[in-house]
Design a protein around this motif. Sequence first.
Motif, PDB file in Angstrom:
ATOM      1  N   VAL A 141       0.843  -1.202   0.000  1.00  0.00           N
ATOM      2  CA  VAL A 141       0.000   0.000   0.000  1.00  0.00           C
ATOM      3  C   VAL A 141       0.876   1.248   0.000  1.00  0.00           C
ATOM      4  CG1 VAL A 141      -1.682   1.343   1.330  1.00  0.00           C
ATOM      5  CG2 VAL A 141      -1.970  -1.136   1.107  1.00  0.00           C
ATOM      6  N   LYS A 142       1.888   1.266   0.845  1.00  0.00           N
ATOM      7  CA  LYS A 142       2.746   2.448   0.982  1.00  0.00           C
ATOM      8  C   LYS A 142       3.563   2.703  -0.291  1.00  0.00           C
ATOM      9  CE  LYS A 142       4.200   5.215   4.331  1.00  0.00           C
ATOM     10  NZ  LYS A 142       3.311   6.193   4.928  1.00  0.00           N
ATOM     11  N   ASP A 143       4.171   1.642  -0.837  1.00  0.00           N
ATOM     12  CA  ASP A 143       5.101   1.792  -1.962  1.00  0.00           C
ATOM     13  C   ASP A 143       4.476   1.557  -3.337  1.00  0.00           C
ATOM     14  OD1 ASP A 143       7.009   2.227  -0.010  1.00  0.00           O
ATOM     15  OD2 ASP A 143       7.761   0.168  -0.065  1.00  0.00           O
ATOM     16  N   GLY A 144       3.288   0.938  -3.384  1.00  0.00           N
ATOM     17  CA  GLY A 144       2.684   0.581  -4.661  1.00  0.00           C
ATOM     18  C   GLY A 144       3.341  -0.667  -5.223  1.00  0.00           C
ATOM     19  N   GLY A 145       2.958  -1.056  -6.411  1.00  0.00           N
ATOM     20  CA  GLY A 145       3.563  -2.226  -7.029  1.00  0.00           C
ATOM     21  C   GLY A 145       2.712  -2.767  -8.152  1.00  0.00           C
ATOM     22  N   ALA A 146       3.207  -3.830  -8.767  1.00  0.00           N
ATOM     23  CA  ALA A 146       2.490  -4.477  -9.875  1.00  0.00           C
ATOM     24  C   ALA A 146       2.973  -5.905 -10.008  1.00  0.00           C
ATOM     25  CB  ALA A 146       2.742  -3.730 -11.177  1.00  0.00           C
ATOM     26  N   GLY A 147       2.175  -6.704 -10.719  1.00  0.00           N
ATOM     27  CA  GLY A 147       2.595  -8.053 -11.049  1.00  0.00           C
ATOM     28  C   GLY A 147       1.944  -9.156 -10.244  1.00  0.00           C
ATOM     29  N   VAL A 148       1.484  -8.883  -9.043  1.00  0.00           N
ATOM     30  CA  VAL A 148       0.863  -9.930  -8.227  1.00  0.00           C
ATOM     31  C   VAL A 148      -0.534 -10.250  -8.743  1.00  0.00           C
ATOM     32  CG1 VAL A 148       0.076 -10.527  -5.893  1.00  0.00           C
ATOM     33  CG2 VAL A 148       2.218  -9.278  -6.204  1.00  0.00           C
ATOM     34  N   HIS A 202       0.936   4.995  -1.918  1.00  0.00           N
ATOM     35  CA  HIS A 202       0.113   5.835  -1.043  1.00  0.00           C
ATOM     36  C   HIS A 202       0.996   6.373   0.075  1.00  0.00           C
ATOM     37  CE1 HIS A 202      -2.821   3.405  -3.203  1.00  0.00           C
ATOM     38  NE2 HIS A 202      -3.645   4.424  -3.023  1.00  0.00           N
ATOM     39  N   GLN A 203       2.019   7.115  -0.328  1.00  0.00           N
ATOM     40  CA  GLN A 203       3.011   7.638   0.609  1.00  0.00           C
ATOM     41  C   GLN A 203       2.417   8.584   1.644  1.00  0.00           C
ATOM     42  OE1 GLN A 203       6.370   6.871   0.732  1.00  0.00           O
ATOM     43  NE2 GLN A 203       5.977   5.289  -0.783  1.00  0.00           N
ATOM     44  N   SER A 204       1.336   9.252   1.315  1.00  0.00           N
ATOM     45  CA  SER A 204       0.772  10.233   2.251  1.00  0.00           C
ATOM     46  C   SER A 204      -0.111   9.599   3.321  1.00  0.00           C
ATOM     47  CB  SER A 204      -0.023  11.300   1.492  1.00  0.00           C
ATOM     48  OG  SER A 204      -1.124  10.709   0.844  1.00  0.00           O
ATOM     49  N   MET A 205      -0.461   8.327   3.166  1.00  0.00           N
ATOM     50  CA  MET A 205      -1.257   7.651   4.206  1.00  0.00           C
ATOM     51  C   MET A 205      -0.375   7.363   5.407  1.00  0.00           C
ATOM     52  SD  MET A 205      -3.711   4.858   2.298  1.00  0.00           S
ATOM     53  CE  MET A 205      -4.450   4.239   3.795  1.00  0.00           C
ATOM     54  N   SER A 206      -0.914   7.572   6.574  1.00  0.00           N
ATOM     55  CA  SER A 206      -0.151   7.267   7.786  1.00  0.00           C
ATOM     56  C   SER A 206      -0.030   5.756   7.953  1.00  0.00           C
ATOM     57  CB  SER A 206      -0.841   7.862   9.013  1.00  0.00           C
ATOM     58  OG  SER A 206      -2.015   7.133   9.334  1.00  0.00           O
ATOM     59  N   ASP A 207       0.997   5.338   8.675  1.00  0.00           N
ATOM     60  CA  ASP A 207       1.177   3.906   8.931  1.00  0.00           C
ATOM     61  C   ASP A 207      -0.016   3.341   9.698  1.00  0.00           C
ATOM     62  OD1 ASP A 207       3.609   3.970   7.612  1.00  0.00           O
ATOM     63  OD2 ASP A 207       4.800   4.096   9.438  1.00  0.00           O
ATOM     64  N   ALA A 208      -0.575   4.118  10.613  1.00  0.00           N
ATOM     65  CA  ALA A 208      -1.742   3.664  11.382  1.00  0.00           C
ATOM     66  C   ALA A 208      -2.949   3.454  10.472  1.00  0.00           C
ATOM     67  CB  ALA A 208      -2.067   4.667  12.483  1.00  0.00           C
ATOM     68  N   ASP A 209      -3.175   4.367   9.521  1.00  0.00           N
ATOM     69  CA  ASP A 209      -4.285   4.206   8.578  1.00  0.00           C
ATOM     70  C   ASP A 209      -4.063   2.998   7.678  1.00  0.00           C
ATOM     71  OD1 ASP A 209      -5.686   6.348   9.595  1.00  0.00           O
ATOM     72  OD2 ASP A 209      -5.233   7.700   7.922  1.00  0.00           O
ATOM     73  N   ILE A 210      -2.838   2.811   7.225  1.00  0.00           N
ATOM     74  CA  ILE A 210      -2.535   1.650   6.387  1.00  0.00           C
ATOM     75  C   ILE A 210      -2.783   0.365   7.161  1.00  0.00           C
ATOM     76  CG2 ILE A 210      -0.666   0.375   5.248  1.00  0.00           C
ATOM     77  CD1 ILE A 210       0.446   3.116   4.362  1.00  0.00           C
ATOM     78  N   ARG A 211      -2.336   0.304   8.402  1.00  0.00           N
ATOM     79  CA  ARG A 211      -2.579  -0.891   9.224  1.00  0.00           C
ATOM     80  C   ARG A 211      -4.068  -1.143   9.403  1.00  0.00           C
ATOM     81  NH1 ARG A 211       1.781   1.036  12.040  1.00  0.00           N
ATOM     82  NH2 ARG A 211       0.460   2.009  13.602  1.00  0.00           N
ATOM     83  N   SER A 212      -4.851  -0.083   9.588  1.00  0.00           N
ATOM     84  CA  SER A 212      -6.301  -0.246   9.735  1.00  0.00           C
ATOM     85  C   SER A 212      -6.915  -0.870   8.497  1.00  0.00           C
ATOM     86  CB  SER A 212      -6.974   1.104  10.001  1.00  0.00           C
ATOM     87  OG  SER A 212      -6.606   1.612  11.236  1.00  0.00           O
ATOM     88  N   VAL A 213      -6.522  -0.374   7.329  1.00  0.00           N
ATOM     89  CA  VAL A 213      -7.058  -0.912   6.076  1.00  0.00           C
ATOM     90  C   VAL A 213      -6.601  -2.351   5.876  1.00  0.00           C
ATOM     91  CG1 VAL A 213      -7.052  -0.700   3.551  1.00  0.00           C
ATOM     92  CG2 VAL A 213      -7.278   1.346   4.974  1.00  0.00           C
ATOM     93  N   VAL A 214      -5.324  -2.613   6.075  1.00  0.00           N
ATOM     94  CA  VAL A 214      -4.783  -3.969   5.872  1.00  0.00           C
ATOM     95  C   VAL A 214      -5.453  -4.963   6.825  1.00  0.00           C
ATOM     96  CG1 VAL A 214      -2.715  -5.393   6.143  1.00  0.00           C
ATOM     97  CG2 VAL A 214      -2.596  -3.248   4.859  1.00  0.00           C
TER      98      VAL A 214
END
Length: 116
Positions: free
Chosen positions: A78-85, A94-106
Motif C-alpha cells: 500500500v505504501k510503496d505501490g507495485g504491480a505483477g501480483v 500511497h506515501q501520504s497515508m499514515s502507517d496507522a491508517d494503512i494498518r487499519s485498512v490492511v
Amino acid sequence: MKRRVGFVAAMLTVSALTGAFTSSARAADAPRGQVVANSNACMGCHAVDRKLVGPSFQQVAAKYKGDAQAPAKLARKVKDGGAGVWGMIPMPAHQSMSDADIRSVVDWVLAGAPAR
C-alpha cells in the motif's frame, strides 16, 4: 402563507440535519479500515466483493489467509505501490497515508473486509 413558508423551511432544515446525522451514524458503524479505505480512494480501484481495476478485498484476504507475513507485505505494498501480483496494472503508492491508517485498512482487508 408566511407561516407555511417558515414551517417548510424548518422541516427542510430538520430533514437536512437528520440526513447528516444518519450519514455520520453509518460512518461510525463502519469498521475503521473501511472508513479509511473510503476516504483514501481505495474504492476507486477495489471493491469488497468483486474485481474492479484491482482485486476485491475478499480476494486479497483469501490469497493471504494463513500467511503470517501478510500484514507487513500488504502494508508495504500500500505504501510503496507495485504491480505483477494481480496483473500488469500497477497499484499506485500511497506515501501520504499514515502507517496507522494503512494498518487499519490492511487489518480490515485481511479480516475479509467485513461490513461490521
